[in-house]
Design a protein around this motif. Structure first.
Motif, PDB file in Angstrom:
ATOM      1  N   SER A 285      48.978  40.681  20.732  1.00 21.22           N
ATOM      2  CA  SER A 285      50.353  40.463  21.183  1.00 21.22           C
ATOM      3  C   SER A 285      50.855  41.550  22.129  1.00 21.22           C
ATOM      4  CB  SER A 285      51.293  40.354  19.983  1.00 21.22           C
ATOM      5  OG  SER A 285      51.207  41.516  19.175  1.00 21.22           O
TER       6      SER A 285
ATOM      7  N   TYR B  33      57.496  33.872  24.668  1.00 20.10           N
ATOM      8  CA  TYR B  33      57.984  33.283  23.425  1.00 20.10           C
ATOM      9  C   TYR B  33      59.303  33.926  22.990  1.00 20.10           C
ATOM     10  CZ  TYR B  33      53.286  31.292  22.983  1.00 20.10           C
ATOM     11  OH  TYR B  33      52.120  30.600  23.202  1.00 20.10           O
TER      12      TYR B  33
ATOM     13  N   TYR C  90      61.238  25.951  18.182  1.00 16.31           N
ATOM     14  CA  TYR C  90      61.930  27.177  18.558  1.00 16.31           C
ATOM     15  C   TYR C  90      63.359  27.215  18.008  1.00 16.31           C
ATOM     16  CZ  TYR C  90      58.121  27.790  21.930  1.00 16.31           C
ATOM     17  OH  TYR C  90      56.899  27.942  22.518  1.00 16.31           O
TER      18      TYR C  90
ATOM     19  N   TYR D  85      53.667  34.690  17.267  1.00 12.16           N
ATOM     20  CA  TYR D  85      53.155  33.507  17.943  1.00 12.16           C
ATOM     21  C   TYR D  85      51.923  33.844  18.780  1.00 12.16           C
ATOM     22  CZ  TYR D  85      56.526  29.804  16.938  1.00 12.16           C
ATOM     23  OH  TYR D  85      57.241  28.806  16.332  1.00 12.16           O
ATOM     24  N   GLN D  86      52.032  34.878  19.628  1.00 13.31           N
ATOM     25  CA  GLN D  86      50.926  35.213  20.504  1.00 13.31           C
ATOM     26  C   GLN D  86      49.783  35.881  19.739  1.00 13.31           C
ATOM     27  OE1 GLN D  86      49.763  34.605  23.293  1.00 13.31           O
ATOM     28  NE2 GLN D  86      48.202  36.198  23.497  1.00 13.31           N
TER      29      GLN D  86
ATOM     30  N   ARG E 225      44.798  28.093  12.506  1.00 13.39           N
ATOM     31  CA  ARG E 225      46.155  28.007  13.050  1.00 13.39           C
ATOM     32  C   ARG E 225      47.149  27.636  11.954  1.00 13.39           C
ATOM     33  NH1 ARG E 225      49.295  30.454  16.442  1.00 13.39           N
ATOM     34  NH2 ARG E 225      51.094  29.183  17.022  1.00 13.39           N
TER      35      ARG E 225
ATOM     36  N   GLN F 195      53.845  32.863   9.497  1.00 13.93           N
ATOM     37  CA  GLN F 195      55.143  32.771  10.149  1.00 13.93           C
ATOM     38  C   GLN F 195      56.197  32.232   9.191  1.00 13.93           C
ATOM     39  OE1 GLN F 195      54.266  30.258  13.466  1.00 13.93           O
ATOM     40  NE2 GLN F 195      53.139  31.845  14.590  1.00 13.93           N
TER      41      GLN F 195
END
Length: 368
Positions: free
Chosen positions: A49, A62, A284, A313-314, A328, A335
């Motif tokens: 990130s 993001y 989002y 996210y990244q 994922r 998250q």
């Protein structure tokens, strides 16, 4: 400091840090259970990130989305409202951006199109928040219920428009035509090549988001309207007794909130995708709730929380690539844990911390 109150550094710094630490601790246990080293996972996440230029660029991209949606939720919070319709408001905001770009991209340069895209997205987002606001203010319909219902209505409306009205002639894809140069924001890597952002889509809308932070701070803490919003949120009965109109306050606050959510579409539609397409919001709006909670509904805190979620996210994408066992879906779990501890369990540590800080302060005041 009265009972139950905490120093600002505790309320705005220590408690969010403890919530975040608890989320990462539980996430680390999840990583251990699937047979990976959590320290290695953290190292990969951080490196992915902010460890190189392109990763930083994606993180900031993001974060730009989260700043807009976080500000939208925060403004509503200050009035005691819970706007969870950011998804739908951002979706409809994309329509405002697309209309501006499709109309002007072949006539004027991007810096002429941008103000119209900002106005269009804000107006569309505000318009989509108006009916829930009016129902809350005049009919008592709870804004949580109406805004989440409007998310689904917005999604269905955009599917219809993209398939029947806005689709490029002869195309089977439910999306508009690609914008010309006049409808595209420059990437920061093109303006500042020395930063090394590479192919990251971070663009000038980042500065629009930061400008929105300044304007929200000025509105909430330096204007009469902001004082009315905060007063109504703190004690609606007392605010009405003082002459503050509840209908006016609720409607205006929700219009501002919806407008900010709608502006998120600038980053995605004009800054990255360069066309209006289905499902560009991708959650989002809901992450904005956690961003506002973690940032204590203050623009500075929202920027920091947005960068954190941008890193998740990244860095999560890099982590799932380097550690195949961490899929994922597992990244989404991590998250979700951060959102859980920063949002739903936001006050988990507060009672204990109040007990730790209040007696010592009270004793010091007594001795003085």
């Amino acid at each position: 400091m009265s009972a139950g109150q905490l120093p600002r550094w505790v309320d705005y710094g220590l408690i969010p840090f403890l919530n975040l630490a608890a989320a990462f601790l539980v996430s680390g246990l999840v990583v251990v259970l699937i047979g990976e080293n959590p320290l290695d996972a953290v190292q990969l996440l951080v490196w992915g990130s902010i460890g190189y230029g392109e990763g930083i660029g994606f993180t900031l991209f993001y974060a730009t989305n989260f700043i807009f949606t976080g500000l939208a939720v925060a403004v509503a919070f200050h009035a005691g409202l819970f706007n969870i319709g950011g998804e739908g408001q951002a979706y409809i905001g994309g329509l405002g951006v697309a209309i501006a770009c499709l109309a002007l991209d072949h006539i004027v340069p991007w810096y002429i199109t941008l103000p119209f895209a900002i106005i269009g997205s804000a107006l569309m987002g505000a318009a989509w928040a108006f009916i829930p606001a009016w129902l809350q203010a005049t009919r008592g319909s709870h804004v949580v219920i109406t805004t989440i219902m409007f998310n689904f209505i917005a999604s269905s409306l955009m599917v219809y428009l993209l398939n029947n009205a806005l689709k490029k002639p002869g195309s089977m894809q439910p999306e508009t035509r690609t914008f010309e140069d006049g409808g595209r924001l420059p990437f920061l890597n093109d303006i500042f090549p020395s930063f090394g952002f590479g192919y990251a889509p971070v663009n000038l809308s980042l500065f629009v988001a930061l400008a929105a932070c300044v304007l929200v701070w000025f509105l909430i803490w330096r204007t009469k309207l902001g004082f009315e919003i905060r007063s109504f949120g703190a004690n609606a009965t007392a605010a009405v007794y003082a002459g503050i109109s509840p209908v006016r306050t609720i409607v205006i606050t929700m219009l501002i909130s919806g407008g900010l959510a709608g502006m998120m579409a600038i980053n995605e539609i004009m800054g990255s995708q360069h066309r209006l397409l289905i499902d560009f919001v991708t959650g989002y709006g809901f992450v904005g709730i956690a961003v506002a909670l973690m940032g204590r509904a203050h623009p500075v805190g929202i920027v920091l929380a947005s960068i954190l979620f941008g890193m998740l996210y990244q860095g999560g994408a890099e982590l799932s690539f380097e550690m195949p066992n961490i899929t994922r879906d597992m990244i989404i779990v991590i998250q979700g844990l951060v959102i859980l501890f920063a949002g739903a369990l936001e006050h988990m540590f507060r009672p204990t911390i109040i007990k730790l800080f209040t007696p010592s302060r009270a004793l010091a005041e007594k001795e003085a």
